[in-house]
Design a protein around this motif. Structure first.
Motif, PDB file in Angstrom:
ATOM      1  N   LYS A  15      47.625  33.704  39.184  1.00 25.05           N
ATOM      2  CA  LYS A  15      46.935  32.785  40.088  1.00 25.05           C
ATOM      3  C   LYS A  15      46.432  33.532  41.327  1.00 25.05           C
ATOM      4  CE  LYS A  15      49.565  28.641  38.721  1.00 25.05           C
ATOM      5  NZ  LYS A  15      48.530  27.602  38.527  1.00 25.05           N
ATOM      6  N   MET A  16      47.252  34.445  41.865  1.00 21.59           N
ATOM      7  CA  MET A  16      46.819  35.236  43.021  1.00 21.59           C
ATOM      8  C   MET A  16      45.628  36.110  42.668  1.00 21.59           C
ATOM      9  SD  MET A  16      50.228  36.333  45.157  1.00 21.59           S
ATOM     10  CE  MET A  16      51.236  36.876  43.785  1.00 21.59           C
ATOM     11  N   ASP A  17      45.613  36.667  41.454  1.00 17.43           N
ATOM     12  CA  ASP A  17      44.468  37.468  41.027  1.00 17.43           C
ATOM     13  C   ASP A  17      43.182  36.661  41.044  1.00 17.43           C
ATOM     14  OD1 ASP A  17      46.143  39.603  40.654  1.00 17.43           O
ATOM     15  OD2 ASP A  17      46.199  39.464  38.470  1.00 17.43           O
ATOM     16  N   GLY A  40      37.882  44.556  37.946  1.00 18.92           N
ATOM     17  CA  GLY A  40      38.631  43.318  38.116  1.00 18.92           C
ATOM     18  C   GLY A  40      40.089  43.427  37.743  1.00 18.92           C
ATOM     19  N   SER A  41      40.587  44.649  37.563  1.00 21.14           N
ATOM     20  CA  SER A  41      41.994  44.829  37.212  1.00 21.14           C
ATOM     21  C   SER A  41      42.882  44.492  38.406  1.00 21.14           C
ATOM     22  CB  SER A  41      42.256  46.267  36.768  1.00 21.14           C
ATOM     23  OG  SER A  41      42.039  47.159  37.850  1.00 21.14           O
ATOM     24  N   ARG A  42      44.182  44.359  38.139  1.00 19.77           N
ATOM     25  CA  ARG A  42      45.121  44.005  39.197  1.00 19.77           C
ATOM     26  C   ARG A  42      45.167  45.070  40.290  1.00 19.77           C
ATOM     27  NH1 ARG A  42      49.892  41.022  36.818  1.00 19.77           N
ATOM     28  NH2 ARG A  42      48.213  39.495  36.802  1.00 19.77           N
ATOM     29  N   LEU A  61      42.121  44.724  42.470  1.00 20.26           N
ATOM     30  CA  LEU A  61      42.204  43.551  43.338  1.00 20.26           C
ATOM     31  C   LEU A  61      43.157  43.801  44.507  1.00 20.26           C
ATOM     32  CD1 LEU A  61      42.250  40.674  40.688  1.00 20.26           C
ATOM     33  CD2 LEU A  61      40.383  41.271  42.233  1.00 20.26           C
ATOM     34  N   ARG A  62      44.248  44.516  44.279  1.00 15.90           N
ATOM     35  CA  ARG A  62      45.156  44.857  45.378  1.00 15.90           C
ATOM     36  C   ARG A  62      44.442  45.747  46.391  1.00 15.90           C
ATOM     37  NH1 ARG A  62      50.073  46.266  41.451  1.00 15.90           N
ATOM     38  NH2 ARG A  62      51.074  44.229  41.280  1.00 15.90           N
ATOM     39  N   ARG A  63      43.661  46.679  45.891  1.00 13.98           N
ATOM     40  CA  ARG A  63      42.925  47.583  46.788  1.00 13.98           C
ATOM     41  C   ARG A  63      41.933  46.778  47.632  1.00 13.98           C
ATOM     42  NH1 ARG A  63      38.047  49.438  46.566  1.00 13.98           N
ATOM     43  NH2 ARG A  63      37.751  48.717  44.418  1.00 13.98           N
ATOM     44  N   VAL A  64      41.237  45.845  47.000  1.00 13.88           N
ATOM     45  CA  VAL A  64      40.266  45.024  47.720  1.00 13.88           C
ATOM     46  C   VAL A  64      40.985  44.139  48.737  1.00 13.88           C
ATOM     47  CG1 VAL A  64      38.598  43.148  47.484  1.00 13.88           C
ATOM     48  CG2 VAL A  64      38.563  45.054  45.874  1.00 13.88           C
ATOM     49  N   ALA A  65      42.150  43.583  48.352  1.00  6.96           N
ATOM     50  CA  ALA A  65      42.891  42.697  49.248  1.00  6.96           C
ATOM     51  C   ALA A  65      43.289  43.416  50.529  1.00  6.96           C
ATOM     52  CB  ALA A  65      44.128  42.158  48.541  1.00  6.96           C
ATOM     53  N   SER A  66      43.614  44.684  50.427  1.00  3.37           N
ATOM     54  CA  SER A  66      44.023  45.440  51.613  1.00  3.37           C
ATOM     55  C   SER A  66      42.881  45.609  52.607  1.00  3.37           C
ATOM     56  CB  SER A  66      44.548  46.819  51.194  1.00  3.37           C
ATOM     57  OG  SER A  66      43.505  47.601  50.629  1.00  3.37           O
ATOM     58  N   ARG A  67      41.654  45.397  52.157  1.00  2.00           N
ATOM     59  CA  ARG A  67      40.485  45.537  53.036  1.00  2.00           C
ATOM     60  C   ARG A  67      40.006  44.209  53.595  1.00  2.00           C
ATOM     61  NH1 ARG A  67      36.496  47.903  48.917  1.00  2.00           N
ATOM     62  NH2 ARG A  67      35.039  47.539  50.646  1.00  2.00           N
ATOM     63  N   MET A  68      40.610  43.105  53.180  1.00  2.00           N
ATOM     64  CA  MET A  68      40.119  41.792  53.603  1.00  2.00           C
ATOM     65  C   MET A  68      40.540  41.435  55.017  1.00  2.00           C
ATOM     66  SD  MET A  68      40.487  39.387  50.213  1.00  2.00           S
ATOM     67  CE  MET A  68      39.585  39.764  48.708  1.00  2.00           C
ATOM     68  N   VAL A 128      35.151  35.770  35.381  1.00  2.28           N
ATOM     69  CA  VAL A 128      35.880  34.664  34.770  1.00  2.28           C
ATOM     70  C   VAL A 128      35.777  34.715  33.249  1.00  2.28           C
ATOM     71  CG1 VAL A 128      35.938  32.155  34.490  1.00  2.28           C
ATOM     72  CG2 VAL A 128      35.724  33.155  36.774  1.00  2.28           C
ATOM     73  N   VAL A 129      34.593  34.983  32.732  1.00  3.32           N
ATOM     74  CA  VAL A 129      34.422  35.046  31.283  1.00  3.32           C
ATOM     75  C   VAL A 129      35.246  36.183  30.688  1.00  3.32           C
ATOM     76  CG1 VAL A 129      32.761  35.549  29.442  1.00  3.32           C
ATOM     77  CG2 VAL A 129      32.174  33.928  31.244  1.00  3.32           C
ATOM     78  N   ARG A 130      35.255  37.341  31.343  1.00  4.33           N
ATOM     79  CA  ARG A 130      36.044  38.461  30.827  1.00  4.33           C
ATOM     80  C   ARG A 130      37.529  38.121  30.809  1.00  4.33           C
ATOM     81  NH1 ARG A 130      36.199  42.461  34.018  1.00  4.33           N
ATOM     82  NH2 ARG A 130      34.706  41.909  35.649  1.00  4.33           N
ATOM     83  N   ILE A 131      38.022  37.489  31.873  1.00  2.00           N
ATOM     84  CA  ILE A 131      39.438  37.138  31.943  1.00  2.00           C
ATOM     85  C   ILE A 131      39.806  36.106  30.878  1.00  2.00           C
ATOM     86  CG2 ILE A 131      41.138  35.923  33.347  1.00  2.00           C
ATOM     87  CD1 ILE A 131      40.858  38.793  34.148  1.00  2.00           C
ATOM     88  N   LEU A 132      39.002  35.067  30.754  1.00  2.00           N
ATOM     89  CA  LEU A 132      39.313  34.016  29.788  1.00  2.00           C
ATOM     90  C   LEU A 132      39.223  34.530  28.355  1.00  2.00           C
ATOM     91  CD1 LEU A 132      37.527  30.914  31.359  1.00  2.00           C
ATOM     92  CD2 LEU A 132      39.964  31.456  31.384  1.00  2.00           C
ATOM     93  N   ALA A 133      38.235  35.361  28.082  1.00  2.00           N
ATOM     94  CA  ALA A 133      38.087  35.906  26.734  1.00  2.00           C
ATOM     95  C   ALA A 133      39.253  36.824  26.383  1.00  2.00           C
ATOM     96  CB  ALA A 133      36.769  36.658  26.608  1.00  2.00           C
ATOM     97  N   ARG A 134      39.749  37.535  27.381  1.00  2.89           N
ATOM     98  CA  ARG A 134      40.820  38.506  27.130  1.00  2.89           C
ATOM     99  C   ARG A 134      42.201  37.865  27.136  1.00  2.89           C
ATOM    100  NH1 ARG A 134      40.088  42.186  31.344  1.00  2.89           N
ATOM    101  NH2 ARG A 134      41.774  41.290  32.597  1.00  2.89           N
TER     102      ARG A 134
END
Length: 463
Positions: free
Chosen positions: A279-281, A298-300, A303-310, A397-403
């Motif tokens: 859910k956090m992802d 879009g890997s975890r 996303l952590r790397r991006v979060a550190s810049r927010m 979203v499509v990549r995540i749902l498909a995978r």
């Protein structure tokens, strides 16, 4: 939408119709229901016989659901019971259609071997002019027959046979006997092969409807309620509590008082840490895309790397979900989160019982960044929002749902929401305690204070 279709996330699991025999039967049925036919050499149909390709060909995606009319259906095979229902504006329609097929499967199997079965799902309400009219929707009836009227013909012969058996002079009624012989040529031997569709009535105490901007009607709980997605449509209805989705504290209090939601972190059999992390992802990916930040693959780790810049732009939901995630992994003090916290509804799921799926649909609207739950439980809302998303979010979203969903749909649903509710769960006690013990607010006070949540007494002002 093409991307969704290509990844089996839209119009998936439909029944393929490509034989001349089936196409002929479908056209015969379509002609009888709508006066139109298709010229397509191949198409796909849902559980009720609706085809998106034919809808596109006719320029009418509601060709089996005329405005102001009942939902009509066409059955070519009992295998349609495994297909989804497209364009469903009533949450129980697929369940009703599936129940009708499975409970009459042997009869329908014989009928569809020689003809298409057509019919309609009747709500027995002439018109819905105001939300109060939704209270009239209590059950759905299914009427069906073949295009050749085999069911009606069999019923007619059955009545003749009964008349023949019960009348003292039946053996000497040459006219009746002649009529029976002629009728048998049409309907076959109804004694050896009876044709009777018996399971055609379905109760609907609880449902969601797209009418009036989207309304949840819940009657099988201690405190019946109507919940409106559009506050402008909300009205008071006698005997029902009126709630709106823009009043989260009231919705949370109602869920707690009626034991309809439970914290994922304490739900039986749930891998809470994995669910909360996912859910956090989803929330981080949405925020990054809105801020124009590159999420890479879009890997975890990305996303952590991006979060550190927010910095200050880090989504408000992350703090509460992170605290819950740490508790799920390491234990410690129970995180205090109330319905005023943006993470609150992301941390809940519907409790087992007949209202479980409807509550999960409601929670998906209260926590819309959880795109996986939104897709699984509320496809009309998902598709509506999908059209508004930027290209980057659609791709993610499509990549995540498909995978992570399409390859194991049943397994994912059970991991998120628990096992499917059994028939024994249809009855609900008139009074139940909430998932966190008895409600800590009196019903009369519910409109004035926030509910006591699973993580302690709610704080803050009034709603």
């Amino acid at each position: 939408m093409k991307r969704l279709i290509e990844n089996d996330l839209m119009f998936g699991n439909l029944i393929r119709v490509d034989s001349q025999a089936w196409i002929g039967l479908y056209n015969r049925a379509l002609k009888k229901l709508t006066g139109r036919e298709t010229s397509l050499p191949e198409f796909h149909i849902d559980i009720g016989g609706f085809s998106p390709e034919i809808g596109d060909e006719l320029g009418d995606m509601n060709y089996l659901s005329p405005k102001g009319g009942e939902r009509q259906f066409i059955l070519l095979t009992t295998e349609q019971k495994t297909a989804p229902m497209l364009n469903a504006d009533l949450s129980v329609l697929r369940d009703v259609m599936r129940g009708f097929i499975t409970r009459n499967e042997s009869q329908l199997f014989g009928l569809t071997a020689r003809d298409a079965v057509i019919g309609q799902i009747d709500d027995r309400v002439w018109a819905l002019e105001t939300p109060a009219d939704l209270m009239q929707l209590r059950d759905l009836g299914v009427t069906a027959d073949t295009t050749g009227n085999h069911v009606a013909e069999a019923d007619r012969l059955g009545r003749m046979i009964e008349d023949f058996r019960t009348r003292p002079d039946g053996w000497w009624d040459d006219v009746l006997i002649a009529r029976m012989i002629e009728q048998a040529r049409k309907s076959g031997d109804v004694l050896r092969n009876p044709i009777r569709l018996t399971h055609t009535e379905f109760a609907m105490p609880d449902f969601w409807t797209a009418d009036f901007g989207g309304v949840y009607l819940c009657r099988s709980c201690a405190e019946p309620a109507m919940i409106f997605a559009d506050p402008d449509q909300a009205i008071e209805v006698s005997g029902m509590r009126m709630l709106t989705l823009d009043a989260p504290h009231q919705v949370a209090a109602w869920l707690a008082r009626n034991a309809l939601a439970e914290p994922i972190i304490s739900a039986s059999g749930a891998d809470a840490a994995a669910i909360l992390r996912q859910k956090m992802d989803f929330i981080l990916a949405d925020a990054a895309i809105r801020l124009g930040l590159d999420t890479g693959d879009g890997s975890r780790s990305e996303l952590r790397r991006v979060a550190s810049r927010m910095g200050a732009d880090l989504p408000a939901e992350i703090k509460g979900l992170s605290a819950l995630h740490r508790y799920a992994q390491n234990g410690g003090d129970w995180p205090v989160i109330d319905s005023g916290d943006p993470a609150y509804f992301y941390a809940l799921r519907g409790t087992p019982g007949p209202l479980r799926d409807l509550v999960n649909r409601l929670l998906a609207e209260m926590a819309p960044h959880d795109v996986r739950q939104l897709f699984i439980t509320h496809k009309p809302r998902f598709y509506s929002l999908y059209r508004t998303w930027p290209e980057a979010k659609r791709d993610y979203v499509v990549r995540i749902l498909a995978r992570e969903y399409a390859i194991d749909k049943q397994g994912t649903r059970e991991a998120l929401f628990g096992s499917e509710p059994g028939m024994q769960e249809a009855q609900i006690p008139s009074h139940r305690t909430g998932p966190w013990g008895p409600a800590r607010v009196k019903l009369a006070e519910a409109e004035l204070s926030r509910p006591a949540g699973p993580w302690g007494r709610a704080s803050g002002g009034t709603d």
